[in-house]
Design a protein around this motif. Structure first.
Motif, short mmCIF file in Angstrom:
data_model
loop_
_atom_site.label_atom_id
_atom_site.label_comp_id
_atom_site.label_asym_id
_atom_site.label_seq_id
_atom_site.Cartn_x
_atom_site.Cartn_y
_atom_site.Cartn_z
N ARG A 45 0.82 -1.20 0.00
CA ARG A 45 0.00 0.00 0.00
C ARG A 45 0.87 1.26 0.00
N SER A 46 1.88 1.31 0.86
CA SER A 46 2.72 2.51 0.91
C SER A 46 3.58 2.63 -0.34
N GLU B 46 1.31 4.22 -2.86
CA GLU B 46 1.16 5.65 -2.59
C GLU B 46 2.36 6.44 -3.07
N GLU C 99 1.62 -8.61 -0.69
CA GLU C 99 1.94 -7.19 -0.82
C GLU C 99 1.94 -6.75 -2.27
N VAL D 185 -1.60 -6.13 -3.47
CA VAL D 185 -2.12 -4.83 -3.02
C VAL D 185 -1.57 -3.71 -3.90
N THR E 87 -3.92 -1.43 -6.42
CA THR E 87 -4.03 0.00 -6.17
C THR E 87 -3.61 0.82 -7.39
#
Length: 246
Positions: free
Chosen positions: A109-110, A113, A151, A154, A158
């Protein structure tokens, strides 16, 4: 000349020839895959800050159709040449995309981002590519496949939602077999296979093939003297179809 002498001479010549070929390969003068890759008409490069300042019109003029430029790595790194490379490659008329180096050490997720904060969702860009390969101590001690896959899923989901296109997945053949095989069926596959043609463990077709990591082209001046060269399976129209609509 005695048979034994002839054998010694022949062996010496063979050793010299092998050594000469090895030197030429190390220097990037010759490369095993070039003839095999020549059957594909669409060729591209991938670059990072290691290539230094890139003269994109010069680079593009050497039978280069597309470029992937490094944008980010993990959850906190931005390549300091990304913005200049992205704009320069676009201005030179190339089809251009950004790539993200996937970290085994930070959440998907990070990482997503970080990509989204760096790479614009512009019309006409090729899909973001996610580079999955072993690095550092992970060559000797690879991380757990299930944890990495979770991971990575994700991250990919995203990016897909944000950019509206399926991300490309770049992988070495070892990383593909450990982390990608059987998953991510809609992502175009970019395989690194620099000595022999790509052969992934599940027989899946590739879209991009990095066939050399030791080519030399004109138009860049950085600490890395070599440049990665790739081909696309298809024509330019097929490659354009991968692009985002913005």
């Amino acid at each position: 000349m005695h048979t034994r002498s002839k054998a010694i001479v022949a062996a010496t010549v063979a050793v010299v020839v092998v050594a000469l070929v090895a030197v030429l390969v190390v220097r990037g003068v010759i490369w095993p895959n070039r003839l095999l890759a020549a059957q594909y008409e669409v060729r591209g490069v991938d670059v990072s800050s290691y290539q230094g300042v890139v003269d994109w019109p010069v680079l593009a003029g050497q039978d280069v159709d597309f470029a992937y430029v490094k944008a980010t790595e993990g959850s906190g790194f931005v390549d300091d040449r990304f913005a200049e490379n992205l704009q320069g490659a676009r201005d030179a008329g190339l089809l251009v995309g950004a790539y993200h180096f996937f970290s085994f050490e930070s959440p998907g997720r990070s990482q997503a981002e970080q990509v989204i904060a760096t790479v614009p969702a512009d019309e006409g860009l090729l899909p973001v590519a996610v580079d999955v390969e072993h690095y550092g101590t992970f060559f000797r001690d690879p991380p757990d496949p299930d944890k990495v896959r979770a991971e990575l899923e994700v991250l990919v989901a995203t990016l897909r939602e944000h950019y509206g296109v399926e991300p490309v997945i770049y992988a070495t053949q070892a990383a593909y077999s450990r982390y990608i095989v059987g998953g991510f069926p809609d992502s175009p596959l970019w395989i690194r296979a620099v000595y022999l043609p790509p052969r992934v463990s599940d027989g899946r077709d590739w879209a991009f093939w990095q066939y050399s990591h030791r080519d030399r082209l004109d138009g860049y001046d950085g600490e890395e003297p070599f440049i990665d060269v790739n081909v696309f399976r298809g024509d330019l129209a097929d490659l354009r179809e991968l692009r985002s609509d913005g």
